[in-house]
Every structure is written in C-alpha cells, then in structure tokens.
Design a protein around this motif. Structure first.
Motif, mmCIF file in Angstrom:
data_model
loop_
_atom_site.group_PDB
_atom_site.id
_atom_site.type_symbol
_atom_site.label_atom_id
_atom_site.label_comp_id
_atom_site.label_asym_id
_atom_site.label_seq_id
_atom_site.Cartn_x
_atom_site.Cartn_y
_atom_site.Cartn_z
ATOM 1 N N SER A 27 0.819 -1.209 0.000
ATOM 2 C CA SER A 27 0.000 0.000 0.000
ATOM 3 C C SER A 27 0.850 1.255 0.000
ATOM 4 O O SER A 27 0.416 2.304 -0.474
ATOM 5 C CB SER A 27 -0.917 0.026 1.226
ATOM 6 O OG SER A 27 -1.851 -1.014 1.167
ATOM 7 N N PHE A 39 -7.362 -0.970 -4.521
ATOM 8 C CA PHE A 39 -8.022 -0.640 -3.260
ATOM 9 C C PHE A 39 -8.972 -1.756 -2.851
ATOM 10 O O PHE A 39 -9.061 -2.105 -1.671
ATOM 11 C CB PHE A 39 -8.780 0.687 -3.377
ATOM 12 C CG PHE A 39 -9.528 1.038 -2.130
ATOM 13 C CD1 PHE A 39 -8.846 1.405 -0.977
ATOM 14 C CD2 PHE A 39 -10.904 0.986 -2.087
ATOM 15 C CE1 PHE A 39 -9.527 1.721 0.187
ATOM 16 C CE2 PHE A 39 -11.596 1.304 -0.929
ATOM 17 C CZ PHE A 39 -10.900 1.667 0.207
ATOM 18 N N LEU A 43 -8.791 -3.769 0.645
ATOM 19 C CA LEU A 43 -9.980 -3.771 1.502
ATOM 20 C C LEU A 43 -10.487 -5.188 1.748
ATOM 21 O O LEU A 43 -10.819 -5.545 2.885
ATOM 22 C CB LEU A 43 -11.080 -2.916 0.862
ATOM 23 C CG LEU A 43 -12.307 -2.644 1.705
ATOM 24 C CD1 LEU A 43 -11.942 -1.828 2.936
ATOM 25 C CD2 LEU A 43 -13.353 -1.912 0.881
ATOM 26 N N SER A 46 -8.081 -7.007 4.099
ATOM 27 C CA SER A 46 -8.181 -6.456 5.458
ATOM 28 C C SER A 46 -9.444 -6.937 6.164
ATOM 29 O O SER A 46 -9.388 -7.387 7.315
ATOM 30 C CB SER A 46 -8.169 -4.928 5.408
ATOM 31 O OG SER A 46 -6.935 -4.455 4.952
ATOM 32 N N PRO A 90 -6.364 0.020 4.349
ATOM 33 C CA PRO A 90 -7.147 0.729 3.329
ATOM 34 C C PRO A 90 -6.983 2.251 3.401
ATOM 35 O O PRO A 90 -6.946 2.920 2.371
ATOM 36 C CB PRO A 90 -8.596 0.325 3.634
ATOM 37 C CG PRO A 90 -8.498 -0.910 4.433
ATOM 38 C CD PRO A 90 -7.223 -0.822 5.184
ATOM 39 N N TYR A 93 -3.598 3.087 1.902
ATOM 40 C CA TYR A 93 -3.642 2.907 0.447
ATOM 41 C C TYR A 93 -4.324 4.093 -0.219
ATOM 42 O O TYR A 93 -3.843 4.619 -1.217
ATOM 43 C CB TYR A 93 -4.369 1.605 0.085
ATOM 44 C CG TYR A 93 -4.387 1.358 -1.398
ATOM 45 C CD1 TYR A 93 -3.340 0.693 -2.017
ATOM 46 C CD2 TYR A 93 -5.432 1.813 -2.196
ATOM 47 C CE1 TYR A 93 -3.331 0.475 -3.376
ATOM 48 C CE2 TYR A 93 -5.434 1.606 -3.556
ATOM 49 C CZ TYR A 93 -4.383 0.931 -4.144
ATOM 50 O OH TYR A 93 -4.366 0.738 -5.496
ATOM 51 N N LYS A 94 -5.454 4.519 0.340
ATOM 52 C CA LYS A 94 -6.188 5.644 -0.252
ATOM 53 C C LYS A 94 -5.392 6.936 -0.161
ATOM 54 O O LYS A 94 -5.365 7.718 -1.110
ATOM 55 C CB LYS A 94 -7.541 5.832 0.448
ATOM 56 C CG LYS A 94 -8.679 5.093 -0.197
ATOM 57 C CD LYS A 94 -8.845 5.557 -1.612
ATOM 58 C CE LYS A 94 -10.160 5.108 -2.160
ATOM 59 N NZ LYS A 94 -10.295 5.289 -3.584
#
Length: 108
Positions: A27, A39, A43, A46, A90, A93-94
């Motif tokens: 990520s 993504f 997600l 996770s 997540p 990553y975003k």
C-alpha cells in the motif's frame, strides 16, 4: 493450581499479521499502471483477515473456558495488531494513491 497456557493459535495470528504487513508495504508503494494491488484487494484482504482473526479469538476463548486453560497475552496483542493493520491498510492505500498524485499531464 497451575493453569496451562494455550498457544496453539499463535502461528495463525502470526501468518495473518505477516500478510497484513505485506499489504501495508504494498500500500505504501505508489500505484503504477499495471499493478495487481488495488483498493478493492487491500480492503478485501483487510476485512477477511479481520473476520478470521476475530473468529479465531472467539474459538480460542471457548477452548480456554471449556478446558480451563490460561490465555496467552501475546496472542491477544497479535490480535490487536491485526485489528490495527486491518483498519490502517485501506486508509494508507487511499492516502498514498490519491488520484491527483498519479495524474501526469502531457503537453503535446
């Protein structure tokens, strides 16, 4: 009365932590054009690993009650690490792969 420690699930929690750490590293790498990590994959990994770790902790608690064993504090800390990484992966990553950072403008 000396209670025995139940440590049989420590390896499974370690493997889950290792997978989530791997996805944390992936990520942090900026997303390229032909990347496998998206993504959705971060997600999905996770959420699924958090669900597996939670179910495993519940099963371990049931074993502890049924066989009057003592719980392992390291396993609980590993579970907390899984929760932390499952929430942060997540988000990281975003933040790392914002669409504004990936765009390049070509002046042809």
């Amino acid at each position: 009365m000396d209670l025995e420690l139940f440590t049989e699930f420590r390896l499974v929690f370690g493997i889950i932590l290792a997978i989530l750490v791997l996805f944390l590293v992936l990520s942090l790498v900026p997303k390229g054009r032909d990347t496998v990590v998206t993504f959705f994959s971060v997600l999905a990994i996770s959420i699924s690993h958090l669900a597996i770790a939670t179910a495993l902790l519940i099963v371990e608690n049931t074993f502890l009650e049924d066989f009057t064993l003592d719980g392992d504090s390291l396993t609980f800390y590993m579970f907390l690490g899984v929760v932390l990484l499952a929430v942060l992966n997540p988000i990281i990553y975003k933040l790392r792969n914002k669409s504004g950072r990936r765009r390049s403008y070509s002046f042809k």
